[in-house]
Design a protein around this motif. Structure first.
Motif, PDB file in Angstrom:
ATOM      1  N   UNK A  75       0.866  -1.171   0.000  1.00 32.69           N
ATOM      2  CA  UNK A  75       0.000   0.000   0.000  1.00 32.69           C
ATOM      3  C   UNK A  75       0.905   1.223   0.000  1.00 32.69           C
ATOM      4  N   UNK A  76       1.123   1.776  -1.158  1.00 33.12           N
ATOM      5  CA  UNK A  76       2.129   2.831  -1.320  1.00 33.12           C
ATOM      6  C   UNK A  76       1.462   4.095  -1.839  1.00 33.12           C
ATOM      7  N   UNK A  77       1.651   5.179  -1.110  1.00 30.52           N
ATOM      8  CA  UNK A  77       1.094   6.458  -1.517  1.00 30.52           C
ATOM      9  C   UNK A  77       1.590   6.811  -2.913  1.00 30.52           C
ATOM     10  N   UNK A  78       0.701   7.365  -3.725  1.00 34.05           N
ATOM     11  CA  UNK A  78       1.029   7.697  -5.116  1.00 34.05           C
ATOM     12  C   UNK A  78       2.156   8.721  -5.231  1.00 34.05           C
ATOM     13  N   UNK A  79       2.402   9.504  -4.180  1.00 31.18           N
ATOM     14  CA  UNK A  79       3.434  10.545  -4.228  1.00 31.18           C
ATOM     15  C   UNK A  79       4.810  10.073  -3.750  1.00 31.18           C
ATOM     16  N   UNK A  96      12.990 -13.409   0.588  1.00 29.17           N
ATOM     17  CA  UNK A  96      12.387 -14.568  -0.061  1.00 29.17           C
ATOM     18  C   UNK A  96      10.870 -14.510  -0.107  1.00 29.17           C
ATOM     19  N   UNK A  97      10.312 -13.315  -0.021  1.00 25.69           N
ATOM     20  CA  UNK A  97       8.864 -13.134  -0.083  1.00 25.69           C
ATOM     21  C   UNK A  97       8.501 -12.597  -1.466  1.00 25.69           C
ATOM     22  N   UNK A  98       7.960 -13.466  -2.292  1.00 26.65           N
ATOM     23  CA  UNK A  98       7.687 -13.070  -3.671  1.00 26.65           C
ATOM     24  C   UNK A  98       6.201 -13.015  -4.009  1.00 26.65           C
ATOM     25  N   UNK A  99       5.344 -13.417  -3.088  1.00 23.50           N
ATOM     26  CA  UNK A  99       3.907 -13.372  -3.328  1.00 23.50           C
ATOM     27  C   UNK A  99       3.403 -12.015  -2.845  1.00 23.50           C
ATOM     28  N   UNK A 100       3.226 -11.086  -3.790  1.00 28.09           N
ATOM     29  CA  UNK A 100       2.856  -9.719  -3.430  1.00 28.09           C
ATOM     30  C   UNK A 100       1.667  -9.249  -4.260  1.00 28.09           C
ATOM     31  N   UNK A 101       1.002  -8.245  -3.753  1.00 26.14           N
ATOM     32  CA  UNK A 101      -0.055  -7.572  -4.488  1.00 26.14           C
ATOM     33  C   UNK A 101       0.025  -6.080  -4.160  1.00 26.14           C
ATOM     34  N   UNK A 102      -0.377  -5.258  -5.085  1.00 25.19           N
ATOM     35  CA  UNK A 102      -0.377  -3.805  -4.895  1.00 25.19           C
ATOM     36  C   UNK A 102      -1.812  -3.336  -4.705  1.00 25.19           C
ATOM     37  N   UNK A 103      -2.056  -2.561  -3.677  1.00 23.51           N
ATOM     38  CA  UNK A 103      -3.377  -1.943  -3.503  1.00 23.51           C
ATOM     39  C   UNK A 103      -3.438  -0.675  -4.336  1.00 23.51           C
ATOM     40  N   UNK A 104      -4.553  -0.509  -4.997  1.00 15.79           N
ATOM     41  CA  UNK A 104      -4.810   0.700  -5.799  1.00 15.79           C
ATOM     42  C   UNK A 104      -6.244   1.134  -5.530  1.00 15.79           C
ATOM     43  N   UNK A 105      -6.602   2.260  -6.091  1.00 14.52           N
ATOM     44  CA  UNK A 105      -7.995   2.670  -6.065  1.00 14.52           C
ATOM     45  C   UNK A 105      -8.431   2.851  -7.511  1.00 14.52           C
TER      46      UNK A 105
END
Length: 109
Positions: A75-79, A96-105
């Motif tokens: 969850x990364x701020x757009x700025x 070694x953590x490769x299972x990721x997802x990005x939160x967006x709106x």
């Protein structure tokens, strides 16, 4: 890949990046998600807890040691400067953590 976010994670004020609306993939019922956030000031959070880089590394190592590694929800701020995102991705890779997802709106939200 975008995921919906819970009320708990909304306490960190973020302006998530915008994407067009697309169908959501349903997670496995036994899948656990850990929210990793970077706010507009570039501060790291694990769930709702602010952490520095050494603490982040310790937390990631702990998650990586679990038999069923969780999905890491970014969850990364757009700025946020791109380098902060790359730093987080590099730490995930080293752990070694490769299972990721990005939160967006979605647009218009």
């Amino acid at each position: 890949i975008a995921t919906s976010y819970s009320k708990q994670e909304q306490t960190i004020p973020l302006k998530l990046p915008v994407e067009s609306q697309s169908p959501q993939v349903k997670p496995k019922t036994n899948q656990r998600f850990i929210a990793l956030s970077i706010d507009s000031a570039g501060l790291f959070y694990v769930e709702n807890r602010q952490v520095d880089l050494p603490e982040l590394r310790e937390d990631l190592a702990r998650y990586a040691a679990e038999p069923n590694k969780p999905v890491m929800r970014l969850r990364i701020d757009a700025q946020v400067p791109w380098q902060k995102t790359i730093t987080l991705m590099d730490e995930l890779k080293k752990a070694g953590l490769s299972d990721i997802t990005f939160d967006t709106q979605t647009a218009g939200r």
